[in-house]
Enzyme design. Structure first.
Site, PDB file in Angstrom:
ATOM      1  N   GLU A 474      48.103 -14.104   5.214  1.00 43.27           N
ATOM      2  CA  GLU A 474      47.554 -13.597   6.474  1.00 43.27           C
ATOM      3  C   GLU A 474      46.123 -14.044   6.760  1.00 43.27           C
ATOM      4  O   GLU A 474      45.511 -13.574   7.720  1.00 43.27           O
ATOM      5  CB  GLU A 474      47.646 -12.058   6.524  1.00 43.27           C
ATOM      6  CG  GLU A 474      49.079 -11.557   6.408  1.00 43.27           C
ATOM      7  CD  GLU A 474      49.198 -10.051   6.328  1.00 43.27           C
ATOM      8  OE1 GLU A 474      50.246  -9.536   6.746  1.00 43.27           O
ATOM      9  OE2 GLU A 474      48.259  -9.400   5.834  1.00 43.27           O
ATOM     10  N   GLU A 540      57.022 -11.793   7.499  1.00 47.95           N
ATOM     11  CA  GLU A 540      57.184 -10.504   6.828  1.00 47.95           C
ATOM     12  C   GLU A 540      57.835  -9.520   7.777  1.00 47.95           C
ATOM     13  O   GLU A 540      57.215  -9.083   8.746  1.00 47.95           O
ATOM     14  CB  GLU A 540      55.836  -9.939   6.359  1.00 47.95           C
ATOM     15  CG  GLU A 540      55.145 -10.741   5.275  1.00 47.95           C
ATOM     16  CD  GLU A 540      53.844 -10.091   4.822  1.00 47.95           C
ATOM     17  OE1 GLU A 540      53.587  -8.930   5.202  1.00 47.95           O
ATOM     18  OE2 GLU A 540      53.076 -10.751   4.104  1.00 47.95           O
TER      19      GLU A 540
END
Length: 867
Positions: A474, A540
């Site tokens: 991320e 995700e």
């Protein structure tokens, strides 16, 4: 220049692991220097037996000095390094071993594949590393030839220091974030799926090996395969190109002349090499055209063919001075941008692949790795019909044995480097010690990070499963690190794999509303997976994952086996400590849970439904909305109560089998939003003359045929056939129904079998709560030394035998044997039909005393003897 031609007496490389007989002692109890400790005369009587590879905490656990941190609240009983100080977990490790050289040409090398975090290394009174070694991911190699004792009795002594900054485990993601100042894994300070690891995994955590060569050291071989054009599995193949290189080290004072070569398909590829004194060079061999190659494909698309070659450096008198065995697969991975989905599209050998992935943390949170466990876990992922595993950036570069298993089972690997948005400053976070911009500069030593990247790329780059590099979870690394990685290191050392700056970058996926992201992560209405458009390549996305009763018993004390309450959110302290994520209102439609066993059984129905719907919903929009999705997450390296298809002890739950069903390569499915019967085909094959057969069953077994149609299914496609929503809604109105959807081929074999259960019009499974008891009959027989065939037979004019869980158990204790691979589980058997399930269990010596257990929604527990 005079060239010296050596005659090597040792012609074969020898390598072995130093994995037993280690001793250790805390630094507080040792006052002597490493120079003295590493002599064989120094007394080590009373030192603690050490587990190597392993961590300090593993050694303490194996010596029964701490309780199992994975059970109950035991982890809170173990002193955390943040509060004790680093000396508490700073240890000396010693190992006595026998080795000596037999000629002047022989070289002996010490390899340390992973130490966390810094260390000094001594052998026989000599310090091997003149500068302190730092970094969890940086391998070490020492030429120990000059320091070996003449009598062959040697002592290796290593002092291992914990991470420089251990971080405050204050409950934040990565605690206070300071753990990220090291070049190491971040989850050890705690995360939303794990409690902190008390020693931060300090220790000699990976293999220690001794290697013997002659005169030179051949290392870091590199194989690149190029597969031009569009290929089909199982077809005659045009040639593929093989590019090979290796590093050659000559530690001597004299030049060495020889030939670097390998043999493939009966052809010898070679190059004459002159190695200058005290030099290390990379040697490139001529490109080789491999005729009729056997290609490597991701799981579900073709075979996983692998080639073995041996790189050899041979002297003029035909003696092998050193050699390296290399296993590789012939494949080429391509990427392109899909303008329709606005996301990256992956192709292997010219064929586009729909990515069905799982996020992987680490095999064991305390780094207790084994080839057997890796093989089991990756096989489970293959059995889920997945084709990719993403290794999350808060952990590590996995061990070569992990990638070997991925090569074997056809799992593409998306490899993050060691950065996370949580610790490294993506967000303002009150749990973090330092501000966002300071954290954005982590780790403290950028040069160490880059050196570690270089080393780890060399370690794993030959694996065909390795598909992508990623800068971090991320968030990308700091700009100076990122620039060197993507512009220098990766092009020079690999150059064949797509590099993502971070895991949810816009280069991977771009949502129509702007940008990319992750999630959702919690339990959702199954319809939402079909009708709510999310990120077009979601890195995700997930749901729940509590195991069944037998799984919960393994780590939750009896007094804490308490049903979580909804809507009051009253949760037992142990459940909360193990990161329970709520099932909320999704249990009650099956009837209020009477006790913990009832709760766990009903949770499996939710698990199955959730993960089947997740993958069906994404697959239903393949190439239209999505090019792939990666589930957060598919495994737990700790006894967490969320996000797992199997528990830490390798016992699968219904998540695995729901996902297995929804991810079938050729799959028939029902769209719960518009009631359309559909197929998804993730293969390159055209299927013709298939029959789609749709039947509904009430709770008593009465059948209604809703459709039967001869169909054709195109390669890599999603197809819509006919709606049945009106009939389904009518039939399920009072008590709910079962829906059986099948594809049947010309040989009348079922090639896709999907079985849904729908609630009544009020959303309750009232019919399930009134089902008559099943009359199912079960038999079991051993068909191979490690395989058992179980046949489930449901009489005609009976009700459906619903949601049956099979297990292989110890015949005396009734406890499950683990791990076992099932061809299917949580199975339902229609009236008048039978199903055959194959159980595969590696420990054949235990099968003789085993039994098969069966229990289901309307099937009382049965124990079946194996014939």
């Amino acid at each position: 220049m005079l060239l010296i031609f050596f005659f090597a007496k040792i012609t074969a490389q020898q390598q072995y692991e130093l994995n037993n007989g280690w001793l250790c002692r805390n630094i507080v109890q040792v006052k002597e220097s490493g120079t003295k400790i590493s002599t064989t005369s120094f007394p080590v009587k009373g030192w603690l037996p050490a587990t190597i590879p392993g961590t300090v905490l593993t050694t303490l656990l194996n010596n029964k000095l701490v309780p199992d941190p994975f059970y109950g609240m035991n982890n809170k009983k173990i002193p955390d390094i943040f509060f004790t100080g680093k000396e508490c977990y700073t240890y000396w490790f010693v190992k006595d071993f026998k080795e000596k050289t037999t000629s002047d040409e022989e070289l002996v090398w010490l390899h340390l594949r992973g130490i966390n975090y810094s260390c000094e290394v001594y052998l026989n009174g000599h310090k091997l590393n003149q500068i302190t070694h730092y970094g969890m991911y940086l391998r070490q190699t020492y030429n120990i030839t000059p320091f070996l004792s003449k009598d062959g009795n040697n002592r290796l002594a290593v002092i291992v220091y914990p991470p420089d900054v251990v971080g405050n485990p204050n409950g934040g993601q990565g605690g206070d974030g300071e753990i990220a100042r090291n070049v190491s894994h971040q989850y050890v300070a705690g995360w939303d799926w794990i409690q902190p690891i008390a020693d931060r995994n300090t220790g000699i955590w990976d293999k220690v090996t001794i290697e013997k060569t002659s005169l030179v050291n051949l290392k870091n071989p590199h194989i690149v395969t190029l597969v031009p054009g569009v290929r089909l599995p199982g077809k005659p193949q045009a040639p593929a190109m093989i590019k090979t290189s290796a590093e050659m080290e000559n530690p001597s004072n004299d030049p060495v002349l020889g030939t670097l070569q390998y043999i493939l398909n009966g052809d010898t590829v070679k190059k004459e090499v002159v190695l200058q004194p005290k030099s290390m060079v990379e040697v490139e061999l001529p490109e080789y055209s491999l005729k009729s190659p056997k290609l490597w494909w991701p799981s579900g698309y073709g075979d996983q063919a692998l080639y073995d070659i041996q790189l050899q450096f041979i002297s003029r008198d035909k003696k092998i001075l050193d050699k390296e065995d290399v296993r590789f697969g012939v494949r080429e991975i391509q990427t392109s941008w899909n303008d329709r989905t606005q996301s990256l599209q992956v192709a292997v050998n010219g064929q586009k692949i729909f990515i069905k992935g799982g996020n992987w943390i680490i095999s064991d949170a305390m780094l207790r790795f084994s080839q057997e466990r890796y093989d089991t876990e990756i096989r489970y992922h293959r059995d889920m019909n997945l084709n990719l595993i993403r290794i999350w950036g808060g952990a590590l570069t996995e061990r070569p044995e992990f990638y070997q298993a991925c090569d074997k089972y056809g799992m593409l690997v998306f490899q993050d480097f060691w950065i996370s948005g949580d610790c490294n400053g993506k967000w303002i976070d009150p749990m973090k010690k330092e501000d966002q911009w300071t954290r954005r500069k982590y780790p403290d030593d950028h040069r160490l990070f880059l050196n570690s990247v270089t080393d780890q790329v060399k370690m794993i780059r030959n694996h065909p499963s390795l598909a992508f590099w990623c800068g971090g979870n991320e968030l990308s690394p700091p700009e100076d690190i990122l620039t060197v990685m993507q512009d220098s290191i990766l092009p020079a050392l690999d150059g064949t794999r797509f590099f993502f700056p971070y895991s949810n970058t816009n280069l991977m996926s771009y949502n129509a509303i702007g940008g990319n992201g992750d999630g959702p992560y919690t339990i959702q209405p199954t319809n939402s997976f079909w009708e709510t458009r999310t990120y077009p390549f979601n890195s995700e996305v997930g749901s729940v994952g509590v195991g069944d009763y037998e799984s919960l018993e393994r780590f939750i004390p009896k007094q804490n086996m308490v049903v979580p309450q909804y809507p009051s959110n009253k949760i037992d302290s142990v459940w909360d400590y193990h990161k329970y994520i709520g099932y909320d209102q999704y249990i009650d439609p099956y009837g209020k849970a009477k006790d913990i066993k009832d709760f766990a059984n009903k949770a499996q129905l939710v698990n199955y439904d959730q993960y089947r719907a997740l993958m069906e919903g994404f697959s239903a929009h393949m190439w239209d909305w999505y090019t792939g999705s990666i589930i957060w997450k598919t495994q737990n390296p700790w006894t967490a109560l969320r996000g797992q298809m199997y528990d830490y002890y390798l016992d699968p739950n219904a998540c695995l089998y729901g996902l297995r069903n929804g991810s079938e390569p050729l799959h028939v499915m029902y769209n719960p939003v518009d009631g359309m019967m559909m197929t998804v085909n993730n293969t390159f094959s055209f299927h013709h003359d298939l029959a789609m057969e749709i039947k509904a069953f009430d709770v008593n077994g009465k059948v209604t045929t809703l459709g039967r149609l001869m169909i054709e299914v195109n390669p890599s496609s999603v197809q819509h056939f006919f709606p049945i929503k009106e009939n389904v809604d009518k039939l399920r109105k009072k008590q709910g129904i079962f829906l059986s959807a099948r594809l049947i081929n010309q040989n009348r074999q079922v090639v896709s079998d999907n079985f849904y259960w729908f609630p009544d019009s009020a959303g309750n499974y009232s019919g399930l709560q009134q089902m008559p008891q099943s009359a199912i009959k079960t038999s079991a027989r051993k068909v191979e030394k490690n395989k058992i065939e179980v046949t489930l037979t449901n009489p005609a004019n009976s009700s459906v035998a619903f949601f049956n869980r099979l297990a292989l158990v110890n015949g005396e204790t009734g406890k499950r044997l683990l791990p076992v691979f099932y061809s299917d589980n949580y199975v339902s058997v229609l009236p008048g039909e039978q199903k055959t399930i194959i159980m595969d269990y590696a420990k054949v010596e235990t099968i003789e005393k085993a039994q098969v257990s069966l229990s289901g929604w309307n099937t009382p527990l049965q124990l079946i003897k194996i014939q």
